[in-house]
Scaffold this motif. Structure first.
Motif, PDB file in Angstrom:
ATOM      1  N   ILE A 338      60.577  28.950   4.052  1.00  0.00           N
ATOM      2  CA  ILE A 338      61.438  30.119   4.162  1.00  0.00           C
ATOM      3  C   ILE A 338      62.728  29.785   4.907  1.00  0.00           C
ATOM      4  N   ASP A 339      63.689  30.709   4.830  1.00  0.00           N
ATOM      5  CA  ASP A 339      64.892  30.657   5.665  1.00  0.00           C
ATOM      6  C   ASP A 339      64.644  31.522   6.900  1.00  0.00           C
ATOM      7  N   VAL A 340      64.928  30.989   8.070  1.00  0.00           N
ATOM      8  CA  VAL A 340      64.851  31.741   9.322  1.00  0.00           C
ATOM      9  C   VAL A 340      66.282  31.996   9.781  1.00  0.00           C
ATOM     10  N   CYS A 341      66.641  33.270   9.923  1.00  0.00           N
ATOM     11  CA  CYS A 341      68.013  33.631  10.280  1.00  0.00           C
ATOM     12  C   CYS A 341      68.015  34.376  11.614  1.00  0.00           C
ATOM     13  N   LEU A 342      68.868  33.921  12.527  1.00  0.00           N
ATOM     14  CA  LEU A 342      68.951  34.485  13.876  1.00  0.00           C
ATOM     15  C   LEU A 342      70.374  34.993  14.097  1.00  0.00           C
TER      16      LEU A 342
END
Length: 356
Positions: A338-342
């Motif tokens: 997955i992409d983890v976006c912060l």
């Protein structure tokens, strides 16, 4: 004038300091919570205010009067214990009237008891016994008994901890309503952060016998500053990091760079902690995040716990040895890439960074 003020208060049991150099105040009519883990000193603080223990040093001032050596019954306090401590052989009416009779406040006693029972919604149950009541109703009786004597300050020692989750939420609303209607200064001891946040005008967070932070619920939630405070108020992810330029930081376990919010006030070369709440971690299918998405990191789902309406994920990333914790409604399975976006605005800059 503060209703309650503690200055440099300390209490030791044997060789162990339960509280040390504790200073705090409760404004008249305010709702103050003492929040912290078990053993942090919050119940000792309440006992010192109530007169059940005597401080080894420091001063306790109630309504402008030094109360260190004043017995509990002269302090003008109402107290609700965790166990409720109702008399099983007395009716609801007699339980509530007990303090009034003991203080010989018998004038219009029936009217006063009826008024506080109506306030807590138990006017129709005055002749029942505690065994005939639910847990929430018993808690209300204990509260009515404490309020009947018209205390200057109400002390609450984890009064909701014996209730189930649904009833606890309902009683929070009732407790806040009653405190607002009576205007009584209230000090609550709790280890439940949600309880403290929802009830308090002011919070005092304790650990190992000292005050770590104090402020309004909004202040402490939005800018916790101290890693312990952040962790205790639900900041699930803490990363040690170093500032590489005015707006970017590099976690010490990673080569990845994270962009901070414009107002983060970080200096190049500074070592700090970054806090990230689980609800602020955005999870997207791998490759679906916008190309200009700041702080996008590759992640792999390691664990999923369904909580009803949302799931708690543990996601392995290059940011740290420990997985990031995230909560979201997306449906990913263990092993999913997955992409983890912060979002930069969700990264909390913490001032204290021990052991960096």
């Amino acid at each position: 004038m503060s209703a309650i003020a503690l200055s440099g208060v300390a209490k030791r049991y044997g060789q162990t300091w339960a509280v040390r150099d504790l200073s705090m105040a409760a404004a008249k009519g305010s709702f103050v919570s003492l929040l912290g883990p078990s053993g942090c000193g919050k119940t000792t603080t309440l006992r010192l205010i109530g007169g059940f223990d005597t401080p080894d040093r420091g001063d306790i001032v109630i309504a402008g009067v030094r109360a260190n050596d004043m017995p509990p019954w002269q302090r003008g306090l109402g107290i609700v214990f965790q166990s409720y401590a109702l008399f099983p052989f007395m009716t609801v009416f007699d339980n509530v009237a007990f303090g009034l009779k003991r203080q010989k406040k018998v004038a219009q006693l029936d009217k006063r008891v009826a008024a506080v029972l109506d306030l807590v919604g138990l006017g129709a149950l005055a002749q029942r016994y505690p065994r005939q009541l639910s847990g929430g109703q018993q808690q209300r009786v204990a509260l009515a008994r404490a309020l009947a004597i018209e205390p200057a300050v109400l002390l609450l020692d984890e009064p909701l901890s014996n209730l189930d989750a649904k009833l606890r939420i309902e009683m929070r609303l009732e407790l806040k309503r009653i405190q607002r209607e009576t205007g009584v200064t209230t000090i609550l001891v709790t280890h439940d952060q949600e309880e403290a946040l929802s009830l308090s005008d002011h919070m005092v967070i304790m650990n190992e016998g000292v005050v770590v932070a104090s402020g309004t619920p909004r202040e402490l939630w939005q800018q916790p500053r101290h890693p312990f405070v952040a962790g205790f108020l639900g900041v699930d992810n803490l990363l040690s990091a170093v500032v590489t330029d005015d707006r970017r930081v590099r976690p010490t376990m990673s080569e990845s760079l994270l962009q901070l919010a414009p107002d983060a006030n970080a200096r190049a070369g500074e070592r700090l902690m970054i806090g990230i709440r689980a609800a602020d971690v955005l999870l997207l299918p791998r490759g679906s995040s916008p190309l200009n998405q700041p702080n996008r990191i590759d992640g792999v789902v390691r664990e999923v716990n369904y909580h009803g309406g949302a799931s708690l994920y543990r996601v392995a990333t290059a940011l740290a040895d420990q997985p990031l914790i995230a909560t979201c409604v997306a449906d990913f399975e263990v092993g999913a890439e997955i992409d983890v976006c912060l979002a930069p605005m969700s990264l909390l800059r913490l001032d204290v960074a021990p052991n960096l």
